[in-house]
Design a protein around this motif. Sequence first.
Motif, short mmCIF file in Angstrom:
data_model
loop_
_atom_site.label_atom_id
_atom_site.label_comp_id
_atom_site.label_asym_id
_atom_site.label_seq_id
_atom_site.Cartn_x
_atom_site.Cartn_y
_atom_site.Cartn_z
N GLY A 115 0.81 -1.20 0.00
CA GLY A 115 0.00 0.00 0.00
C GLY A 115 0.85 1.25 0.00
N TYR A 116 0.19 2.39 0.05
CA TYR A 116 0.84 3.71 0.08
C TYR A 116 1.53 4.05 -1.24
CZ TYR A 116 0.18 3.60 5.19
OH TYR A 116 -0.36 3.53 6.45
N GLY A 117 1.23 3.31 -2.31
CA GLY A 117 1.79 3.64 -3.62
C GLY A 117 3.24 3.26 -3.81
N ASP A 118 3.78 2.39 -2.95
CA ASP A 118 5.18 2.02 -3.10
C ASP A 118 5.41 1.21 -4.36
OD1 ASP A 118 6.94 3.04 -1.04
OD2 ASP A 118 5.64 2.01 0.38
N GLY A 119 6.60 1.37 -4.95
CA GLY A 119 6.93 0.70 -6.18
C GLY A 119 8.22 -0.08 -6.08
N SER A 120 9.05 0.03 -7.12
CA SER A 120 10.21 -0.85 -7.26
C SER A 120 11.29 -0.63 -6.20
CB SER A 120 10.82 -0.66 -8.66
OG SER A 120 11.23 0.68 -8.86
N THR A 121 11.42 0.58 -5.69
CA THR A 121 12.50 0.85 -4.73
C THR A 121 12.36 0.00 -3.48
OG1 THR A 121 12.74 3.13 -5.53
CG2 THR A 121 13.66 2.62 -3.37
N GLU A 124 12.43 -3.84 -4.37
CA GLU A 124 13.79 -4.28 -4.66
C GLU A 124 14.56 -4.53 -3.36
OE1 GLU A 124 17.80 -2.74 -7.05
OE2 GLU A 124 15.86 -1.79 -7.42
N ALA A 125 14.34 -3.68 -2.37
CA ALA A 125 15.01 -3.87 -1.08
C ALA A 125 14.58 -5.18 -0.41
CB ALA A 125 14.71 -2.69 -0.16
N ILE A 126 13.29 -5.49 -0.51
CA ILE A 126 12.77 -6.74 0.05
C ILE A 126 13.39 -7.94 -0.68
CG2 ILE A 126 10.72 -8.20 0.26
CD1 ILE A 126 10.44 -6.10 2.24
N LEU A 127 13.37 -7.90 -1.99
CA LEU A 127 13.86 -9.02 -2.78
C LEU A 127 15.36 -9.20 -2.64
CD1 LEU A 127 11.69 -8.49 -5.99
CD2 LEU A 127 11.30 -10.09 -4.11
N LYS A 128 16.07 -8.09 -2.52
CA LYS A 128 17.52 -8.16 -2.34
C LYS A 128 17.87 -8.79 -1.00
CE LYS A 128 21.64 -5.26 -2.86
NZ LYS A 128 22.13 -3.88 -3.13
N LEU A 231 8.55 7.99 -18.70
CA LEU A 231 8.72 6.67 -19.30
C LEU A 231 10.21 6.30 -19.36
CD1 LEU A 231 7.58 4.19 -20.77
CD2 LEU A 231 7.71 5.51 -22.91
N ALA A 232 11.05 7.27 -19.72
CA ALA A 232 12.49 7.02 -19.78
C ALA A 232 13.05 6.67 -18.41
CB ALA A 232 13.21 8.24 -20.36
N THR A 233 12.58 7.39 -17.39
CA THR A 233 13.01 7.10 -16.02
C THR A 233 12.56 5.71 -15.58
OG1 THR A 233 12.98 9.44 -15.41
CG2 THR A 233 12.88 7.85 -13.61
N ALA A 234 11.31 5.40 -15.88
CA ALA A 234 10.77 4.08 -15.53
C ALA A 234 11.54 2.97 -16.24
CB ALA A 234 9.29 4.01 -15.87
N LYS A 240 17.35 -1.75 -14.16
CA LYS A 240 18.09 -2.02 -12.93
C LYS A 240 17.38 -3.06 -12.07
CE LYS A 240 19.64 0.43 -8.72
NZ LYS A 240 18.65 -0.13 -7.78
N PHE A 241 16.07 -2.91 -11.93
CA PHE A 241 15.29 -3.83 -11.11
C PHE A 241 15.34 -5.25 -11.67
CE2 PHE A 241 11.36 -6.02 -9.99
CZ PHE A 241 11.25 -5.78 -8.62
N LEU A 242 15.09 -5.40 -12.95
CA LEU A 242 15.04 -6.72 -13.56
C LEU A 242 16.42 -7.39 -13.58
CD1 LEU A 242 12.56 -6.09 -16.51
CD2 LEU A 242 12.10 -7.10 -14.27
N ASP A 243 17.47 -6.59 -13.75
CA ASP A 243 18.82 -7.15 -13.68
C ASP A 243 19.12 -7.66 -12.28
OD1 ASP A 243 19.27 -6.63 -16.35
OD2 ASP A 243 20.41 -4.79 -16.01
N GLN A 244 18.64 -6.93 -11.28
CA GLN A 244 18.85 -7.31 -9.88
C GLN A 244 18.13 -8.62 -9.57
OE1 GLN A 244 20.68 -5.75 -7.32
NE2 GLN A 244 20.15 -7.55 -6.11
#
Length: 336
Positions: A115-121, A124-128, A231-234, A240-244
């Motif tokens: 929730g709260y609109g969280d995304g990849s950042t 990624e920390a959880i998955l790492k 879009l470029a930023t995403a 980076k996310f998918l490589d990780q």
Amino acid sequence: MKSLIAWRWYVALFVLCAGLGILIGGVGQMTIDNLKCRSTGYDNDHFLAYCRSDMYADYEHGALFYGLERSAIDSIRRAEVLFVGSSKVQAGFSSKAVRDYFNAINVRFFVMGFGYGDGSTFSEAILKKWSPSPKVLVVNADPFFHEKLSPPAQDALEGRPAFLWRLALKSLFQRVHRALCLVASRVCPESEPSIFRSARDGQWNWIGPYVAEKSVPIDRSAQTTITEEELATATRLGEKFLDQIGVDRQCVILTGTPNSSLDSTAIAMALAASLKTNSLFPPVDGLSTLDGVHLNLASAERWSGQFVQAMTSILQKCMSASMHNREGVAGIATAN
């Protein structure tokens, strides 16, 4: 010498008793402050992810980052299909249709939205930290790839002592709350909306305990999109996310849960083209939301059911050879 040893034992006992007193007092106060949180969603599988109480609020960000719900962490690590995104992914894929599909083919899955609109950042920390190895990754990309952190996510990543203390109290409170409301239901008002999360597959139980089922038709005329710069930023963050994560791009599926605020299909389709992944968009005709943003339960059942059926061919390609030897995956297309 004996007097010195005895003195040390007395000091140790005093410190232990003082610590226990502080802990019991903290849990007691946490219980008093949050007794109005609903308890009807507890079972052997679900924990209290959120309660609309200033003294409890969010629990799942910290709990999953620090591993307080060990069975949930084990489920994330063992998940063969992992769904990531915001609360939209939780609303869209917390359905019986999804659970029945994967149970039928004996494939472990976990819906890991926040929730709260969280995304990849934050994801990624959880998955790492917990190093899962999913065979298939489903991303609700509208867009998911951004650097914003909600206050609960930031608190979890910073890990300050006051936050960790309250997080531990929330974990202990649930055990007291569940038992107390079970044996003495009259003392539990059940008045504060609450969200329960499955430790087995990550699905939210929230229609009822948190929000009533509603039917707000999707209005495509009000949808907006993102800029070329966004879009470029995403795309950069997505690379980076998918490589990780390390999942083969042909086993990554980008989608966009239907809603009235964003043209999720167009956004996810553009990102999928840039990131060279799969994309999947079941029909959206006749779907409704709770609030213009999150699919209601009836629509989530229909839309997510169509989604998992449509991803069967990708599952067949991406699951390991041993998976094909198990009952279900190879025959699911003909079984349905």
